[in-house]
Design an enzyme around this catalytic site. Structure first.
Site, short mmCIF file in Angstrom:
data_model
loop_
_atom_site.label_atom_id
_atom_site.label_comp_id
_atom_site.label_asym_id
_atom_site.label_seq_id
_atom_site.Cartn_x
_atom_site.Cartn_y
_atom_site.Cartn_z
N GLU A 52 62.08 76.74 28.57
CA GLU A 52 63.33 76.98 29.25
C GLU A 52 62.82 78.17 30.36
OE1 GLU A 52 64.86 76.49 24.89
OE2 GLU A 52 63.09 77.04 25.95
N CYS A 75 66.28 79.11 21.50
CA CYS A 75 66.04 80.13 20.42
C CYS A 75 67.14 81.19 20.91
CB CYS A 75 64.64 80.82 20.30
SG CYS A 75 64.02 81.45 21.74
N ARG A 184 42.12 65.14 16.87
CA ARG A 184 41.57 66.23 16.29
C ARG A 184 41.97 67.62 16.92
NH1 ARG A 184 34.92 65.31 15.00
NH2 ARG A 184 35.42 64.01 13.12
N THR A 196 31.17 63.86 2.61
CA THR A 196 31.09 63.38 3.81
C THR A 196 30.43 64.27 4.70
OG1 THR A 196 33.26 62.23 3.65
CG2 THR A 196 32.43 63.03 5.98
N LEU A 204 32.93 68.33 13.14
CA LEU A 204 34.80 68.37 12.77
C LEU A 204 35.09 69.48 13.79
CD1 LEU A 204 34.89 68.83 9.04
CD2 LEU A 204 34.87 66.68 10.26
N ARG A 207 36.05 67.19 20.63
CA ARG A 207 35.27 67.00 21.96
C ARG A 207 36.28 66.52 22.98
NH1 ARG A 207 31.98 65.98 17.55
NH2 ARG A 207 32.50 63.66 17.61
N GLY A 293 36.25 61.60 2.38
CA GLY A 293 36.03 60.26 2.25
C GLY A 293 36.96 59.47 1.52
N GLY A 294 36.39 58.25 0.87
CA GLY A 294 37.20 57.32 0.13
C GLY A 294 37.84 57.84 -0.74
#
Length: 359
Positions: A52, A75, A184, A196, A204, A207, A293-294
């Site tokens: 705003e 707010c 990400r 992993t 991690l 980019r 992972g799995g």
């Protein structure tokens, strides 16, 4: 243009704040007078001016007698910035159209009451469904203090995350991987299991130009993470390891302290998702991108904690029962019992596709 079109513009503006405003909500605002847009704005970053403010600054004195369209209730309290409801009143705005109320207990209707008491015509509910979808993360975190859990994974057509030798580069194509970088940047944390990290040694990070790197959360019950792991050497205090209290006084933990690592300590060696999410939320992390992972993905499905996700599917077949499965470790006895992804949208990424879903 009609009210609906102005609000759609405000919603599109709000999206520009993705990845920068957490744990605040995404908000857009548009000021209109005599059928002409005289001000636009969105919340750029956490701690900065709200949508705003930018819209009213652009409108200037012309805001007097105008209508402002806002995707979330303005707010009414002094936080990191002054109350937007007061700024709207002081600007001379005649009418305020709002998509949805703010569930934050500090606001929760007070902004609307403040403006109505000042004689401003306030309407609420326009595009509320779209506004709630835009702020799924905020709405969950503000009401529960639990992070929004979003699953991201790339799988082969036969449901594998990697070969039996844990090779996963690259299942998906470059177009799909570009979308992953955006995810990400969007979510505050990214989570993987320690295996992993051991197998892939990932950074991690996000980019993406002008992006924000997420907190790196590693589930590591036995503190097996190699000290040479790239994600330990970022010197930004954004690496978080979830491990057992049994590791609290070990030499490995002391060495990780020297690398500015943060810890969440839990009982025993097998962690439940509710335990992990509660403690992650206490760190102010409002959302987590689960990448694997799995075993971690499987336990999230088994414990039914996934709020949404995007599963990328490549036209590749490994045909190996020993390859790393996307999900395993539980069995449904009939199709009626099968886990069904809710509210699925299909996307195309070249010769890859994906299923995006939300509760």
């Amino acid at each position: 243009m009609e009210d609906l079109e102005y609000m759609h513009l405000a919603l599109e503006l709000a999206k520009h704040g993705e990845g920068r405003v957490n744990p605040n909500p995404l908000v857009g605002a548009v000021v209109v007078k005599n059928g002409k847009i005289i001000g636009k704005g969105y919340h750029h970053e956490y701690g900065g001016p709200h949508a705003e403010v930018f819209a009213l600054q652009e409108a200037g004195e012309e805001a007097k007698g105008a209508t402002i369209y806002v995707t979330l209730e303005p707010c009414s309290h002094y936080g990191k910035t002054p109350p937007c409801a007061k700024k709207i009143i002081d600007s001379g705005i005649k009418r305020c159209v709002i998509s949805m109320g703010d569930p934050n207990p500090l606001v929760a209707g007070k902004g609307i009451s403040m403006m109505r008491d000042a004689g401003i015509e306030v309407e609420i509910g326009l595009c509320e469904t779209e506004a709630r979808a835009l702020n799924r993360v905020f709405l969950k975190y503000i009401s529960t203090k639990l992070p929004f859990l979003f699953l991201k994974c790339g799988i082969t057509l036969d449901g594998k995350l990697a070969t039996r030798n844990f090779q996963s580069k690259w299942i998906t194509n470059e177009i799909a991987r570009e979308k992953v970088q955006k995810l990400r940047n969007k979510y505050t944390g990214i989570m993987v299991g320690v295996h992993t990290v051991i197998e892939d040694n990932p950074s991690l990070d996000a980019r993406i130009e002008n992006g924000r790197d997420p907190y790196r959360i590693i589930v590591d019950p036995y503190l097996e993470i190699p000290l040479s792991s790239k994600l330990l050497h970022r010197h930004d205090k954004k690496t978080v390891i979830i491990t057992s209290f049994l590791e609290k006084e070990t030499q490995k933990k002391k060495e990780l302290d020297d690398l500015e690592t943060r810890f969440i300590f839990l009982e025993d060696r097998i962690f439940s998702w509710p335990q992990m999410l509660i403690e992650i939320g206490k760190l102010g992390i409002d959302s987590v991108l689960l990448e694997g992972g799995g075993q971690l993905i499987s336990s999230a499905f088994r414990e039914d904690v996934i709020d949404g996700g995007e599963i990328f599917i490549a036209p590749k077949i490994l045909g190996d029962k020993e390859a790393v499965a996307f999900v395993s470790g539980f069995s449904k006895e009939s199709m009626d019992e099968a886990i069904t992804l809710p509210n699925v949208e299909l996307h195309q990424y070249g010769n890859n596709c994906s299923m995006e879903f939300y509760r």
